[in-house]
Design an enzyme around this catalytic site. Structure first.
Site, PDB file in Angstrom:
ATOM      1  N   GLY A   1       0.855  -1.198   0.000  1.00 33.41           N
ATOM      2  CA  GLY A   1       0.000   0.000   0.000  1.00 33.41           C
ATOM      3  C   GLY A   1       0.882   1.236   0.000  1.00 33.41           C
TER       4      GLY A   1
ATOM      5  N   SER B   1       0.347  -8.697  -2.312  1.00 35.04           N
ATOM      6  CA  SER B   1      -0.783  -7.785  -2.160  1.00 35.04           C
ATOM      7  C   SER B   1      -1.949  -8.451  -2.874  1.00 35.04           C
ATOM      8  CB  SER B   1      -0.498  -6.405  -2.748  1.00 35.04           C
ATOM      9  OG  SER B   1      -0.383  -6.500  -4.140  1.00 35.04           O
TER      10      SER B   1
ATOM     11  N   THR C   1       5.609  -3.008  11.860  1.00 34.83           N
ATOM     12  CA  THR C   1       5.122  -1.684  12.290  1.00 34.83           C
ATOM     13  C   THR C   1       3.627  -1.585  11.979  1.00 34.83           C
ATOM     14  OG1 THR C   1       5.725  -0.790  10.130  1.00 34.83           O
ATOM     15  CG2 THR C   1       7.321  -0.465  11.914  1.00 34.83           C
TER      16      THR C   1
ATOM     17  N   ARG D   1       0.279  -3.999  12.966  1.00 28.25           N
ATOM     18  CA  ARG D   1      -0.442  -4.230  14.213  1.00 28.25           C
ATOM     19  C   ARG D   1       0.091  -5.508  14.827  1.00 28.25           C
ATOM     20  NH1 ARG D   1      -1.524   0.313  14.131  1.00 28.25           N
ATOM     21  NH2 ARG D   1      -3.539   1.356  14.130  1.00 28.25           N
TER      22      ARG D   1
ATOM     23  N   GLU E   1      -0.383  -5.367  23.318  1.00 27.49           N
ATOM     24  CA  GLU E   1       0.061  -4.021  23.625  1.00 27.49           C
ATOM     25  C   GLU E   1      -0.757  -3.384  24.754  1.00 27.49           C
ATOM     26  OE1 GLU E   1       0.957  -2.497  19.753  1.00 27.49           O
ATOM     27  OE2 GLU E   1       0.781  -0.480  20.517  1.00 27.49           O
TER      28      GLU E   1
ATOM     29  N   HIS F   1       5.437   1.600  19.760  1.00 23.17           N
ATOM     30  CA  HIS F   1       4.404   2.043  18.792  1.00 23.17           C
ATOM     31  C   HIS F   1       4.614   3.526  18.439  1.00 23.17           C
ATOM     32  CE1 HIS F   1       0.131   0.918  17.257  1.00 23.17           C
ATOM     33  NE2 HIS F   1       0.741   1.745  16.418  1.00 23.17           N
TER      34      HIS F   1
END
Ligand code: GLV
Length: 349
Positions: free
Chosen positions: A185, A207, A266, A268, A297, A315
């Site tokens: 993306g 993708s 980076t 989730r 988290e 994060h």
């Protein structure tokens, strides 16, 4: 509800006026769940909206959010990515709520079906600034792992450096290696551009659809996840958290990676099965991991914190002053559009 005065002849009649959004008499009300950089807040205030901000610099407890939404009718909610915006929130907010503007690109914290049921617009904050900041953070993690920056800094600070050595703390090079981008993306594209053009990396990617721009500009090769994991020296994850991407990288996938390869996450936390990752790192079946997000988290698995071939950041991939200001402006602009009956630029539902 407002009061209108109607003039008939030389007499003035007060009239009670009922509307959901009484433009003339009621300022729009916005609830911001946590203090954020000020540029967006200034835009909201300039519109003369009534802006209430949860004053503590910590995530608002869910119960407290419900309480505040019940106590006062809000037209818009500006939420952060750790707020769970579920059915209970929409119920508590009632009919007045028009838009939830999430201060994040990810929106897995929001129940989109509930938003649709309650006819509430949901927006996020994508944009060039965040794409660039996150791509830079990924690159920082890649180089820090390859050149063992954190580990060697610890070593030097601990006073262990006693003189140059030809075999001291050897790392690896990145130039010319193969980068596997899972999800090509906007962020993936920024990463491909920098690593292909700057470091001569070969780009392979997965993708849903082939990305012709990536193929033409960066010679990127579209392949299956299995093939990518077997091929790449560095694997970087750029997919949203969905049911289909939960534990996308688990024991089986980690086993496919080269034992020198780095995994960078980076996106989730739950996209990676953290227990399986800990095992792979402990057994050195992969080379290392650069992590900005965690499955549970803010808890970071205690073993991850001990391993030298792991870099953990809290994060903060998008945490630059300019990007967080841009996100603040975008969230505010989305609210202003929604409350002016225009389509917000970043509407999700
Ligand atoms: C950060 O994680 C974001 O989704 O913006």
């Amino acid at each position: 509800m407002g009061v209108l005065f109607v003039i008939k002849g030389n007499l003035i009649f007060p009239q009670v006026h009922h509307t959901k959004h009484n433009e003339r008499f009621m300022p729009k009300r916005i609830f911001v769940t946590r203090p954020i950089p000020d540029q967006g807040l200034k835009l909201l205030k300039k519109k003369r909206y009534e802006v209430d901000i949860y004053p503590k610099d910590q995530a608002i407890p869910h119960k407290e959010l419900l309480k505040r939404l019940k106590a006062k009718r809000y037209d818009a909610l500006l939420s952060i990515l750790t707020d769970k915006i579920d059915e209970a929130v929409f119920k508590a907010a009632g009919d007045q709520l028009n838009v939830v503007a999430n201060f994040a690109v990810g929106f897995n914290n929001i129940d989109l079906e509930a938003a649709k049921r309650h006819h509430v617009i949901v927006t996020n904050t994508p944009g060039p600034e965040i794409n660039e900041s996150v791509a830079e953070h990924v690159i920082a993690l890649m180089f820090a792992l390859a050149h063992r920056i954190v580990e060697t800094d610890d070593y030097a600070r601990a006073g262990l450096y006693k003189g140059w050595g030809p075999q001291l703390l050897l790392g690896t090079d990145i130039t010319g290696k193969t980068l596997g981008i899972v999800g090509m993306g906007n962020i993936g594209m920024q990463l491909a551009h920098r690593m292909h053009d700057g470091f001569n990396m070969k780009i392979v990617y997965t993708s849903l659809e082939p990305n012709m721009e990536a193929e033409q500009k960066y010679g990127a090769k579209h392949m299956s996840l299995t093939q990518l994991l077997k091929t790449a020296d560095i694997v970087s994850l750029h997919v949203p958290l969905l049911e289909s991407t939960h534990h996308l990288i688990g024991k089986k996938e980690l086993a496919l990676m080269k034992n020198t390869a780095f995994l960078i996450n980076t996106s989730r936390g739950p996209v990676v099965d953290e227990a399986a990752l800990v095992q792979a790192l402990k057994q050195k079946s992969i080379g290392g991991a650069g992590l900005d997000v965690y499955e549970f988290e803010p808890r970071i698995h205690p073993t991850l914190k001990k391993l030298k071939n792991v870099i953990t950041t809290p994060h903060t991939a998008s945490a630059t002053v300019a990007t967080r200001q841009a996100m603040s402006r975008r969230a505010a602009e989305n609210i202003i559009a929604a409350l002016s009956n225009k389509k917000p630029a970043n509407q999700i539902v």
